[in-house]
Design a protein around this motif. Structure first.
Motif, PDB file in Angstrom:
ATOM      1  N   LEU A 169     -68.737 -38.074  28.825  1.00  8.36           N
ATOM      2  CA  LEU A 169     -67.582 -37.020  27.656  1.00  8.36           C
ATOM      3  C   LEU A 169     -68.438 -36.066  28.114  1.00  8.36           C
ATOM      4  CD1 LEU A 169     -67.649 -39.399  24.411  1.00  8.36           C
ATOM      5  CD2 LEU A 169     -66.189 -38.551  26.407  1.00  8.36           C
ATOM      6  N   PHE A 170     -70.244 -35.443  27.808  1.00  7.21           N
ATOM      7  CA  PHE A 170     -70.421 -34.126  28.055  1.00  7.21           C
ATOM      8  C   PHE A 170     -69.612 -33.550  29.003  1.00  7.21           C
ATOM      9  CE2 PHE A 170     -73.579 -31.094  26.922  1.00  7.21           C
ATOM     10  CZ  PHE A 170     -73.917 -31.510  25.943  1.00  7.21           C
ATOM     11  N   ALA A 172     -67.880 -34.443  31.691  1.00  2.00           N
ATOM     12  CA  ALA A 172     -65.864 -34.097  31.457  1.00  2.00           C
ATOM     13  C   ALA A 172     -65.881 -32.608  30.528  1.00  2.00           C
ATOM     14  CB  ALA A 172     -65.432 -35.971  30.693  1.00  2.00           C
ATOM     15  N   PHE A 173     -66.430 -32.276  29.464  1.00  2.00           N
ATOM     16  CA  PHE A 173     -66.035 -31.630  29.145  1.00  2.00           C
ATOM     17  C   PHE A 173     -66.211 -30.562  29.981  1.00  2.00           C
ATOM     18  CE2 PHE A 173     -67.996 -28.493  25.868  1.00  2.00           C
ATOM     19  CZ  PHE A 173     -67.065 -28.206  25.656  1.00  2.00           C
ATOM     20  N   ILE A 174     -67.694 -30.055  30.210  1.00  2.00           N
ATOM     21  CA  ILE A 174     -68.619 -29.543  30.859  1.00  2.00           C
ATOM     22  C   ILE A 174     -67.547 -28.498  32.015  1.00  2.00           C
ATOM     23  CG2 ILE A 174     -70.004 -28.039  32.063  1.00  2.00           C
ATOM     24  CD1 ILE A 174     -72.128 -29.081  29.964  1.00  2.00           C
ATOM     25  N   GLY A 176     -64.498 -29.377  32.454  1.00  2.00           N
ATOM     26  CA  GLY A 176     -63.178 -29.170  31.872  1.00  2.00           C
ATOM     27  C   GLY A 176     -62.146 -29.782  32.332  1.00  2.00           C
ATOM     28  N   PRO A 178     -61.186 -33.213  30.501  1.00  2.00           N
ATOM     29  CA  PRO A 178     -61.439 -33.834  29.347  1.00  2.00           C
ATOM     30  C   PRO A 178     -61.002 -35.509  29.605  1.00  2.00           C
ATOM     31  CG  PRO A 178     -60.172 -32.528  28.601  1.00  2.00           C
ATOM     32  CD  PRO A 178     -60.574 -31.800  29.876  1.00  2.00           C
ATOM     33  N   SER A 179     -60.329 -35.798  30.238  1.00  2.00           N
ATOM     34  CA  SER A 179     -59.753 -36.959  30.053  1.00  2.00           C
ATOM     35  C   SER A 179     -59.631 -37.264  31.871  1.00  2.00           C
ATOM     36  CB  SER A 179     -58.004 -37.399  29.889  1.00  2.00           C
ATOM     37  OG  SER A 179     -57.077 -36.216  30.874  1.00  2.00           O
ATOM     38  N   THR A 192     -75.448 -31.293  32.807  1.00  2.00           N
ATOM     39  CA  THR A 192     -75.598 -32.020  31.032  1.00  2.00           C
ATOM     40  C   THR A 192     -77.480 -32.489  31.505  1.00  2.00           C
ATOM     41  OG1 THR A 192     -73.512 -32.512  31.850  1.00  2.00           O
ATOM     42  CG2 THR A 192     -74.887 -34.050  30.539  1.00  2.00           C
ATOM     43  N   GLU A 274     -63.575 -41.394  28.447  1.00  2.00           N
ATOM     44  CA  GLU A 274     -63.215 -41.801  27.641  1.00  2.00           C
ATOM     45  C   GLU A 274     -63.668 -43.539  27.053  1.00  2.00           C
ATOM     46  OE1 GLU A 274     -61.270 -39.802  28.616  1.00  2.00           O
ATOM     47  OE2 GLU A 274     -60.977 -38.359  27.486  1.00  2.00           O
ATOM     48  N   SER A 277     -67.142 -43.946  28.664  1.00  2.00           N
ATOM     49  CA  SER A 277     -68.016 -43.867  27.556  1.00  2.00           C
ATOM     50  C   SER A 277     -68.411 -45.073  26.214  1.00  2.00           C
ATOM     51  CB  SER A 277     -67.587 -42.787  26.312  1.00  2.00           C
ATOM     52  OG  SER A 277     -67.800 -42.372  25.157  1.00  2.00           O
TER      53      SER A 277
END
Length: 460
Positions: A169-170, A172-174, A176, A178-179, A192, A274, A277
């Motif tokens: 998740l980290f 994916a967030f960094i 950009g 998220p899915s 990360t 996700e 995760s």
């Protein structure tokens, strides 16, 4: 009186402080164990066979390095403590090298990969061996060691949860993104790992601040420790030999299964970041439910029966994972249930095994008069790394044999079957072997308590 005889009771702050050391190691080294193979093949650009050879070379180097480290630790008496000093001295270089393992600035340079990976492995030994020895230096009390081990593994699995579930998740967030599937953006992986390593370093320093060594050899006795003592101890300490072979199979099982998790979710189930995760989180979540109950399980079932019950539970979960994933449209919820069952068995059985290390140390002290904790932990470290070596080689070798293609998510039926073997079949076979080894362990609680009390009387 028991406090004065070495059977110390620890405060909860001391227990949590000790456990933070294993949490730190998970935040740093568990990332290496779980995701470095994926990083090397799918981001850094190495072939699975090249990674297999590198992992083999790195772990063979560790086989030579572990006895040397164990001997140095037992012979030395650093200013800030015989074992805890290394958390302070080695924490910074270990964290830095782990970060560099996930930098692709020289990709796909084999020289850079070899230097960073092997350096990280050798530095990790200088944290892991003294940290393991630290456990046996805090108290002789077997009930206290059981509680200490439960707290340690509870916190280790917080670190494991942050790695297995939080890291995808980290990233994916960094990145950009998220899915979708696990991102392959190099800078996101590097950032990360940097964050995880810094947090891990802070936890190592907290562990250093809270641990007080009370049960250690005096400096005069340690002067005679030499590398050959490692093999002598292995030959004359039968409980240590049993535990060593249990470590080999347990860590081989974890190494094979953990490294294959990302491939399993990406290629066999076509899961999102996700879903990966959640799947990886279920590898740690049972610890929060069951590790606090380990002292109760041990009293209810006894040591050996507790191992049998939870090793069998893990095998059942692996069988469920295999057959559910072979369905035409496998239910992700059923996959999660199977993963939870498997992880429950793995976490309790492999978590409690660390409580046996102080027992074999005391047995060695009882028979030889020397408490060589560093040597014994170097031996257990050597054998758990032997297991991890086996696991780290099996993964890329199987992927190469079945023709895994890192350039695409869609894989051939043979490649998908190979990944299933890595997740389910090979780990289950290893757990059956582990069950046999633990059946040979002879130190009951009554025996080890008697040994510890006789040692204290003899020392007086």
């Amino acid at each position: 009186m028991e406090q004065n005889n070495g059977f110390y009771k620890l405060s909860w702050l001391q227990r949590i402080g000790f456990g933070s050391g294993d949490m730190a190691q998970n935040l740093i080294f568990q990332v290496i164990c779980t995701y470095l193979l994926f990083f090397y093949t799918d981001i850094y650009g190495l072939t699975p066979s090249a990674v297999a050879i590198m992992f083999l070379v790195g772990n063979v180097a560790n086989v030579i390095w572990d006895p040397i480290v164990g001997t140095l630790i037992d012979k030395s008496n650093p200013r800030f403590g015989k074992y805890r000093s290394y958390l302070l001295y080695v924490g910074i270089p270990l964290s830095g090298m782990a970060i560099l393992c996930f930098w692709n600035g020289f990709a796909p340079s084999m020289v850079y990969a070899y230097v960073t990976y092997i350096s990280m492995q050798l530095l990790y030994t200088f944290i892991n061996v003294p940290y393991g020895a630290l456990n046996s230096s805090l108290t002789r009390d077997t009930d206290e060691i059981t509680i200490l081990t439960s707290v340690r593994m509870f916190m280790a699995n917080i670190g494991g949860l942050a790695v297995n579930s939080g890291l995808p998740l980290f990233i994916a967030f960094i990145a950009g993104a998220p899915s979708g599937s696990l991102p392959k953006e190099p800078s996101a992986w590097f950032t990360t790992m940097t964050i995880y390593a810094i947090v891990g370093l802070c936890l190592l320093l907290f562990c250093f601040s809270q641990c007080k060594e009370r049960v250690v050899m005096d400096a005069k006795t340690t002067q005679d420790v030499k590398v050959s003592d490692l093999w002598m101890e292995f030959m004359r300490n039968r409980p240590l030999r049993v535990l060593a072979f249990f470590f080999i199979t347990a860590f081989a099982m974890m190494s094979v299964g953990n490294a294959a998790g990302a491939y399993f979710m990406n290629s066999n189930l076509h899961g999102t970041a996700e879903e990966l995760s959640v799947f990886m989180a279920l590898g740690s979540l049972p610890a929060f439910l069951f590790m606090p109950l380990v002292p109760w399980f041990k009293r209810l079932f006894g040591k050996k029966n507790m191992f049998y019950i939870f090793l069998t539970t893990a095998i059942v979960g692996m069988a469920m994972l295999y057959f559910i994933s072979k369905m035409e449209s496998p239910s992700m919820m059923m996959i999660y249930v199977a993963q939870f069952i498997k992880s429950t068995g793995v976490i309790v059985s492999t978590g409690y095994m660390w409580a046996l290390v102080p027992e074999v140390i005391s047995y060695g002290e009882y028979t030889t008069g020397r408490r060589i904790s560093g040597i014994v932990n170097a031996l257990t470290g050597l054998f758990f790394k032997a297991g991890m070596t086996f696991g780290s080689i099996v993964g890329p070798v199987v992927l190469a044999y079945v023709g895994y293609n890192s350039a695409t998510v869609e894989q051939t039926p043979l490649a998908e079957e190979g990944i299933l073997w890595l997740v389910c079949i090979i780990p289950a076979i290893l757990l059956m072997l582990a069950m046999y080894f633990i059946s040979q362990y002879e130190l009951t609680d009554e025996v080890i308590d008697k040994i510890n009390r006789e040692i204290e009387l003899r020392n007086k």
